[in-house]
Design a protein around this motif. Structure first.
Motif, PDB file in Angstrom:
ATOM      1  N   MET A  73       0.841  -1.190   0.000  1.00 26.27           N
ATOM      2  CA  MET A  73       0.000   0.000   0.000  1.00 26.27           C
ATOM      3  C   MET A  73       0.882   1.247   0.000  1.00 26.27           C
ATOM      4  O   MET A  73       1.816   1.342   0.778  1.00 26.27           O
ATOM      5  N   THR A  94      -3.382   6.715   0.367  1.00 22.26           N
ATOM      6  CA  THR A  94      -4.830   6.603   0.555  1.00 22.26           C
ATOM      7  C   THR A  94      -5.572   7.686  -0.222  1.00 22.26           C
ATOM      8  O   THR A  94      -5.052   8.773  -0.452  1.00 22.26           O
ATOM      9  N   MET A 135      -0.486   0.602  -5.476  1.00 22.29           N
ATOM     10  CA  MET A 135      -1.733   0.262  -4.783  1.00 22.29           C
ATOM     11  C   MET A 135      -2.091   1.326  -3.741  1.00 22.29           C
ATOM     12  O   MET A 135      -1.249   1.732  -2.949  1.00 22.29           O
ATOM     13  N   VAL A 136      -3.337   1.727  -3.766  1.00 21.03           N
ATOM     14  CA  VAL A 136      -3.811   2.694  -2.764  1.00 21.03           C
ATOM     15  C   VAL A 136      -5.050   2.135  -2.066  1.00 21.03           C
ATOM     16  O   VAL A 136      -5.748   1.282  -2.601  1.00 21.03           O
ATOM     17  N   VAL A 137      -5.290   2.657  -0.870  1.00 21.77           N
ATOM     18  CA  VAL A 137      -6.483   2.276  -0.117  1.00 21.77           C
ATOM     19  C   VAL A 137      -7.518   3.380  -0.278  1.00 21.77           C
ATOM     20  O   VAL A 137      -7.162   4.560  -0.229  1.00 21.77           O
ATOM     21  N   CYS A 138      -8.776   2.999  -0.473  1.00 24.56           N
ATOM     22  CA  CYS A 138      -9.844   3.995  -0.587  1.00 24.56           C
ATOM     23  C   CYS A 138     -10.639   4.008   0.711  1.00 24.56           C
ATOM     24  O   CYS A 138     -11.121   2.956   1.151  1.00 24.56           O
ATOM     25  N   GLU A 153     -12.039   1.658   5.511  1.00 26.18           N
ATOM     26  CA  GLU A 153     -11.606   1.207   4.185  1.00 26.18           C
ATOM     27  C   GLU A 153     -12.787   0.629   3.410  1.00 26.18           C
ATOM     28  O   GLU A 153     -13.513  -0.219   3.933  1.00 26.18           O
ATOM     29  N   ARG A 205      -9.521  -1.283  -2.209  1.00 25.47           N
ATOM     30  CA  ARG A 205      -8.135  -0.959  -2.545  1.00 25.47           C
ATOM     31  C   ARG A 205      -7.918  -1.277  -4.023  1.00 25.47           C
ATOM     32  O   ARG A 205      -8.622  -2.099  -4.590  1.00 25.47           O
TER      33      ARG A 205
END
Ligand SMILES: Nc1ncnc2c1ncn2[C@@H]1O[C@H](COP(=O)(O)OP(=O)(O)O)[C@@H](O)[C@H]1O
Ligand SMILES: N[C@@H](CCC(=O)OP(=O)(O)O)C(=O)O
Length: 372
Positions: A279, A282, A317-320, A327, A330
């Motif tokens: 990750m 965000t 890769m990012v977290v939404c 969360e 992703r």
């Protein structure tokens, strides 16, 4: 069991050297025309197709009048460079007879291990498929060195299946499928119809290596099935000379060996994304964007993002996070953190104005998004 095959929407079809070259006598154009006819029918039935074709070295050897596979890597690379011309020419003219266009895509290991190039290759392939063009993929044999070669196209085809998130990898070869012993040495060997790709007992049966022209043998095909399974794809290893083989697979006929992933496609994909990528940042979403993702299964557009954190690059890769900080998903982001910062809150039309370019209208495409 075989409805897994007939229902698959995106297929990667891999054709090995042993089949393509009629055992060393140049390219078997007649056989190629027969596969093309079937691939055209698949396309017309709505299947999205990517072709991985070996045969460059073998075709080059025949063009150069060499009867034995050369010993040095440079001779192999020279043969591949000569042969690739004939190979793509043959595919192109054969598909053109049915009014379909083809595109040559040559890949190396580096292209698939570097995140940015991976995402670019993915976008290009997706665009080609959307345009109705058939990508014809091979390893970029001229530039690879020994350490970074795929070597066999089974592995390349599996990585392409991961790349385009195919539902099905079809490996066409010169035997009817995977047997419980190498049929070259065991006339009583029995065809395995179905197995789980991760079944350890398969290792023993796939022991032997390839024939005079091909590289891999069954071992690399089994490994390919295991790689493909990581992103949830089923693999079929099947005889390319079986009459109307692709049509009949599409019609759920029980041909060849079906190797299935241990998890559902979705679970496998999620695991694959999680396992492969760290990750890097965000994105905070507004309530509308959360609904679009969770309820309508849409891609994430910049307009629904309220904040960006982290220092990610395109393809990472990012977290939404939802408005409550929880969360929701992703996924792989299409823009760097700096560019994302500039385009959040903007409508699609305004992105190009702001950045001077537009890669994709989505910040995270739904194919690259795993919902939590
Ligand atoms: N268990 C097995 N079942 C079927 N074929 C096997 C098995 N073990 C080894 N082989 C050999 O693998 C060969 C196919 O691999 P290869 O020559 O690399 O073909 P391709 O060019 O299609 O990749 C077959 O001709 C067969 O002799
Ligand atoms: N890139 C090489 C393919 C390597 C190879 O032999 O693959 P395969 O026949 O699928 O085991 C070529 O085009 O000759």
């Amino acid at each position: 069991m075989r409805e897994k095959v007939s229902k698959a929407r995106r297929w990667v079809v891999k054709i090995g050297s042993a089949l393509l070259t009629a055992d060393g006598r140049g390219l078997d154009r007649g056989a190629m025309a027969v596969w093309v006819e079937q691939m055209v029918a698949l396309r017309r039935a709505g299947v999205e197709l990517v072709l991985v074709s070996s045969g460059a070295v073998a075709a080059g050897m025949s063009r150069l009048g060499w009867s034995e596979r050369p010993g040095t890597i440079h001779e192999l690379q020279a043969a591949a460079a000569v042969g690739q011309m004939g190979l793509v020419q043959a595919w192109e003219s054969s598909f053109a007879e049915h009014g379909l266009q083809t595109a040559q895509v040559l890949l190396t290991h580096d292209d698939l291990s570097d995140r940015k190039r991976y995402l670019n290759a993915r976008s290009t392939l997706r665009t080609l498929v959307d345009l109705g063009v058939i990508p014809v993929i091979n390893e970029n044999d001229t530039v690879v060195t020994d350490e970074i070669r795929f070597g066999d196209n089974d592995t390349l085809a599996a990585l392409v299946a991961n790349l385009v998130e195919a539902d099905l990898l079809v490996i066409l070869t010169d035997r009817d499928g995977m047997f419980d012993a190498d049929p070259r040495h065991n006339p009583d060997a029995q065809l395995i119809f179905e197995a789980r790709a991760d079944d350890p007992s398969l290792d023993a049966v796939a022991g032997g290596t390839g024939g005079a022209l091909g590289r891999g043998g069954m071992q690399t095909k089994l490994r390919a099935a295991r790689l493909a399974a990581r992103s949830g794809a089923n693999t079929i290893i099947v005889g390319g000379r079986i009459e109307r083989v692709l049509d009949r697979l599409k019609g759920s006929e029980r041909l060849g060996t079906l190797l299935t992933p241990e998890r559902s496609r979705y679970a496998a994909r999620k695991q694959w994304l999680a396992g492969h990528l760290q990750m890097r940042g965000t994105l905070s979403l507004d309530a509308g964007a959360v609904r679009a993702l969770l309820e309508q299964r849409k891609s994430l557009l910049p307009v629904g993002v309220t904040a960006v954190e982290g220092n990610f690059r395109r393809g990472e890769m990012v977290v939404c996070l939802g408005p409550d900080g929880r969360e929701v998903a992703r996924g792989l982001v299409n823009y760097s953190a700096a560019d994302a910062q500039r385009i959040i809150g903007l409508s699609t039309e305004a992105i190009e104005q702001e950045l001077g370019y537009i890669d994709e209208p989505e910040l995270v495409h739904r194919d690259n998004l795993v919902l939590v």
